[in-house]
Design a protein around this motif. Structure first.
Motif, PDB file in Angstrom:
ATOM      1  N   PRO A  95      97.674  40.493  85.495  1.00 21.23           N
ATOM      2  CA  PRO A  95      97.144  39.033  85.379  1.00 21.23           C
ATOM      3  C   PRO A  95      98.164  38.120  84.426  1.00 21.23           C
ATOM      4  N   THR A  96      99.168  38.060  84.863  1.00 21.14           N
ATOM      5  CA  THR A  96     100.428  37.066  84.277  1.00 21.14           C
ATOM      6  C   THR A  96     100.923  36.453  85.482  1.00 21.14           C
ATOM      7  N   ARG A  97     101.615  35.231  84.876  1.00 23.70           N
ATOM      8  CA  ARG A  97     102.492  34.319  86.134  1.00 23.70           C
ATOM      9  C   ARG A  97     103.631  35.334  86.513  1.00 23.70           C
ATOM     10  N   MET A 140      91.111  41.283  95.366  1.00 27.99           N
ATOM     11  CA  MET A 140      91.432  42.424  94.431  1.00 27.99           C
ATOM     12  C   MET A 140      90.191  43.437  94.915  1.00 27.99           C
ATOM     13  N   THR A 141      90.895  44.868  95.092  1.00 31.37           N
ATOM     14  CA  THR A 141      89.930  45.754  95.342  1.00 31.37           C
ATOM     15  C   THR A 141      89.226  46.267  93.966  1.00 31.37           C
ATOM     16  N   VAL A 180      95.573  35.214  83.666  1.00 29.78           N
ATOM     17  CA  VAL A 180      95.087  34.677  84.736  1.00 29.78           C
ATOM     18  C   VAL A 180      93.881  35.239  85.316  1.00 29.78           C
ATOM     19  N   PRO A 181      92.808  34.354  85.480  1.00 28.85           N
ATOM     20  CA  PRO A 181      91.423  34.893  85.901  1.00 28.85           C
ATOM     21  C   PRO A 181      91.983  35.372  87.353  1.00 28.85           C
ATOM     22  N   TRP A 182      90.935  36.406  87.513  1.00 26.06           N
ATOM     23  CA  TRP A 182      91.120  37.266  88.896  1.00 26.06           C
ATOM     24  C   TRP A 182      90.929  36.541  89.980  1.00 26.06           C
ATOM     25  N   GLN A 183      89.963  35.351  90.065  1.00 21.01           N
ATOM     26  CA  GLN A 183      89.724  34.475  91.048  1.00 21.01           C
ATOM     27  C   GLN A 183      91.120  33.912  91.589  1.00 21.01           C
ATOM     28  N   GLU A 184      91.841  33.455  90.291  1.00 14.14           N
ATOM     29  CA  GLU A 184      93.209  32.756  90.653  1.00 14.14           C
ATOM     30  C   GLU A 184      94.196  33.563  91.008  1.00 14.14           C
ATOM     31  N   ALA A 185      94.154  34.999  90.506  1.00 16.15           N
ATOM     32  CA  ALA A 185      95.044  35.778  90.956  1.00 16.15           C
ATOM     33  C   ALA A 185      94.955  36.063  92.469  1.00 16.15           C
TER      34      ALA A 185
END
Length: 385
Positions: free
Chosen positions: A279-281, A331-332, A318-323
């Protein structure tokens, strides 16, 4: 190469007589005189057929048969019970224990030979059919250091609790699965890839497979740097994967980070690709690029499962929703950081899901395995590959 037949009988004369007859028929013969020996040889040597007597000193043939059927690694091996017990109740007990056929002594050698030939032919056909429905899952990381191998090992271990499963890493020279599970320098993949393609057969592969104490079967690369110099053709790798599909219900392949000609070919063989991201840019940008490349080689988004791996607790992630929005893909699974448990499991040479099954991260691995299995079966049923 000839089929291997394990004869289990505490009568030395019977072992010699049957063994000689089978050898004359061109079979390779293994022998065991006790139930415990039979279980060990069946697990380690993986014969193509077992001829099993009932009356033995330590464990009767019924119990041996039940244990063979209970173990995922030996469950598919056909079994002929060959015994002096001729009562109907004995035969019923044999079939209820899991025997494929039941013969009473004395039997004419020609009849025994014909039964063996018929069962081996039926078993080979079933293996081919199973191979056509086998689940092959390729694990690839958007970048290095994400724990892709750890994920593959634990998903394979979870799948292996219910179905025969083989875990392999096509990473000669950088393979670490063997080290993490206590196998040291494992050279199975290198040994196979050094052969001419015509010699890469299911039996040759079987001879290179190691078995973990948990029952998980492994075809491994080593971390010896010189193995990176091996000339590996995608065709040879593809051949190995196709043969593996005839040897297990599930084939899990660790491909490490980034896309290569080799990993691309294997992923094209797989029903499902599991892509690990962080979860990084930077990590999500690399994942986006990799997904684009996968699409270019014919692997659609429907065949990709994305797993977000949190390597450390961080408010900067980065939040998973944004990812999901960045990747335009759900996301599985989301894997929690568990460095201490991972370290302890690696030191013990045991997958986390077996070392500490009640840990949060273990339940995440197990749930992912269940979702992968369910999704792949649905895909196979709809032809969505």
């Amino acid at each position: 190469m000839s089929e291997r037949i394990l004869i289990v009988d505490d009568d030395v004369d019977s072992l010699k007589l049957i063994g000689l007859m089978l050898q004359r028929q061109g079979y390779e013969v293994l022998v065991a005189s006790t139930g415990q020996q039979a279980l060990a040889k069946a697990k380690n040597d993986r014969p193509d057929l077992i001829i099993l007597d009932i009356m033995m000193p330590d464990m009767d043939g019924y119990e041996v048969c039940r244990r063979l059927r209970h173990d995922p690694t030996t469950q598919p091996i056909p079994i002929i019970m060959f015994t002096a017990r001729a009562m109907v109740d004995d035969k019923v007990a044999g079939f209820e224990a899991g025997a494929d056929d039941y013969l009473t002594k004395p039997t004419h050698p020609a009849e025994l030979a014909s039964r063996i030939k018929a069962i081996l032919a039926r078993s080979a056909a079933q293996n081919r059919a199973a191979g056509s429905h086998a689940l092959t899952v390729g694990f690839i990381g958007a970048k290095g250091g994400l724990g892709t191998t750890t994920l593959a090992v634990n998903v394979a271990a979870a799948l292996g609790q219910n179905d025969p499963t083989i875990l392999t890493d096509f990473r000669p020279g950088v393979g670490t699965i063997g080290l993490s599970l206590g196998f040291g320098r494992s050279t199975g993949i290198a040994n196979l890839l050094s052969r001419p393609a015509s010699e890469i057969t299911p039996r040759a592969i079987e001879n290179e497979i190691a078995t973990h104490n948990s029952g998980l079967r492994l075809l491994l690369s080593s971390a010896r740097p010189k193995e990176t110099l091996l000339m590996i053709t995608p065709d040879s790798a593809s051949m190995i994967v196709r043969h593996l599909r005839t040897l297990a219900r599930n084939v899990v392949v660790d491909l490490g980070p980034s896309l290569t000609r080799l990993s691309a070919r294997i992923l094209q063989e797989a029903e499902l690709t599991v892509l690990t991201v962080e979860p990084t840019r930077i990590g999500l940008t690399m994942a986006n690029d990799l997904m684009h490349e996968l699409d270019q080689i014919g692997i659609s988004e429907s065949r990709i499962s994305i797993v977000l791996v949190n390597r450390a607790q961080s408010s900067l992630a980065v939040p998973w929703q944004e990812a999901e929005k960045i990747l335009n893909h759900p996301m599985t699974a989301i894997i929690s950081p568990a460095p201490e448990v991972a370290f302890q499991a690696a030191e013990a040479g045991v997958p986390i899901v077996l070392f500490q099954p009640n840990a949060i991260v273990a339940s995440q691995f197990t749930k992912l395995a269940e979702e992968i299995s369910t999704r792949s079966r649905v895909m196979a049923g709809t032809g969505n590959t």
